[in-house]
Design an enzyme around this catalytic site. Sequence first.
Site, mmCIF file in Angstrom:
data_model
loop_
_atom_site.group_PDB
_atom_site.id
_atom_site.type_symbol
_atom_site.label_atom_id
_atom_site.label_comp_id
_atom_site.label_asym_id
_atom_site.label_seq_id
_atom_site.Cartn_x
_atom_site.Cartn_y
_atom_site.Cartn_z
ATOM 1 C CB CYS A 71 58.088 50.694 29.167
ATOM 2 S SG CYS A 71 56.830 51.853 28.713
ATOM 3 N N GLY A 74 50.496 54.600 27.257
ATOM 4 C CA GLY A 74 50.392 53.160 27.100
ATOM 5 C C GLY A 74 51.349 52.333 27.922
ATOM 6 C CB CYS A 75 53.781 53.115 30.515
ATOM 7 S SG CYS A 75 55.330 52.395 31.033
ATOM 8 N N GLY A 76 53.135 49.976 30.548
ATOM 9 C CA GLY A 76 52.573 48.815 31.240
ATOM 10 C C GLY A 76 51.625 48.106 30.287
#
Lengths: 253, 253
Positions: free
Chosen positions: A99, B98-100
């Site tokens: 993540c 907001g992952c990645g």
Amino acid sequence: MEVFKVIKIKAGAKEAADDLVVEEVPFTLNIGDKELVTLLCMPADLEDLAAGFLFTSGLIRKIEDIKKIVINREQWVAYIELAVADTEMVFKRLYTSGCGRGTLFYSAADLINRVKNVSDFKIEAVKISSLMADFQKKSEIYLKTGGAHSAALADNKGILIFKEDIGRHNAIDKVIGQRLREGGSFENKIMVTSGRISSEVLLKTQKCRIPVVVSKSAPTNQAIRLAKDMGVTLAGFTRGNRLNIYSAEERID
Amino acid sequence: MEVFKVIKIKAGAKEAADDLVVEEVPFTLNIGDKELVTLLCMPADLEDLAAGFLFTSGLIRKIEDIKKIVINREQWVAYIELAVADTEMVFKRLYTSGCGRGTLFYSAADLINRVKNVSDFKIEAVKISSLMADFQKKSEIYLKTGGAHSAALADNKGILIFKEDIGRHNAIDKVIGQRLREGGSFENKIMVTSGRISSEVLLKTQKCRIPVVVSKSAPTNQAIRLAKDMGVTLAGFTRGNRLNIYSAEERID
């Protein structure tokens, strides 16, 4: 690319001008009805990006794990169906290990993938320099906007697949995604990139067992360590007739 | 920085040499006993990076929301205690929006933050050029390794805070983190960056209401749109006595 009106200042003089600017979209990957990740990227080759990202992030093991990718080009969403029994695991894997701007290879699953690259592929240094020269000529969007990275898969004869993106990771994922989707192999191939080489980049190429990675830019210490561990040939600062070899130099004549 | 033995090739001639390489570590932020994210970064200014990341990602609203940051420099982990009642929300916010390499500002909470920047701060173009010249001289790790980005907070008189990192986002987060931790304001300030300007970068600076953002490199179309929407002055390709102004040019004389 998009045209914007800009004010150009040169030695104190102002001038209105048109400027070509690289495009960016938020591209969301949905697995079934769940949102996996949003990538900021250039709106081209989105199927390749989706497939490449899933593979290099370790979320799928082979291209056949993807049953279907449907892209909505108005909302920039990929609807993906996986042939994986437990898709919850896909989410878990991304959340626990990758993540943010994360480090997928520090997870246990990826340690297993860090087996030695034993390819006896060889390439001449002069050939690498000419590959890099061709590579830079192909960077149309970079040459016009100054705002893109590029990546290419090449063999001893030249460039096979070339992609650009606002992100260096995305460009590499697009190259890998296209190659996987067309069923080609990565044996005796070279990954060329305009970007810096961090451990993440090397992990992506090692997922495909690519024996040689060539960059215009610098590597990090972790990337060099990984390359040595994995037996991957890593060349950096490939500019003009110069280059630095950081690991497994026996593949470069 | 770390020294590696490399093979330098120049016009076909091989030479063994020592090469200075930038350091990379996987830095994990833990909130309470839960892992939030792992950042790949240079192992310096980690408190600043942790604070800056939490703030610019919208996971905390103010620096006082952080009760404690303890850094373990052997395992590269930050143990963070938040003065936020519902820390589950922090995880939810990161995972959903907001992952990645994600796009935090496309979430509703962040739309609210897209209020107009009404600062009447002004700076001369020639001053921006000299700031950039000072900025580039300070980039010690970049000058030695070619593998780092830098970011700085400056005012009309010069550079106040300067940071380097392997990631352009990290360098900006470190600058913002230090400023927040020392209790300084962002009023009438300039963010200078070596990196390209995507929407993410602009969102980070707008979280602090910084009125002027100056880059050595190119912006994306989304960054320009956001800058226009938010009334932020965006200058790119700041090189020598040249620069391009993409938005809110009234702040540049």
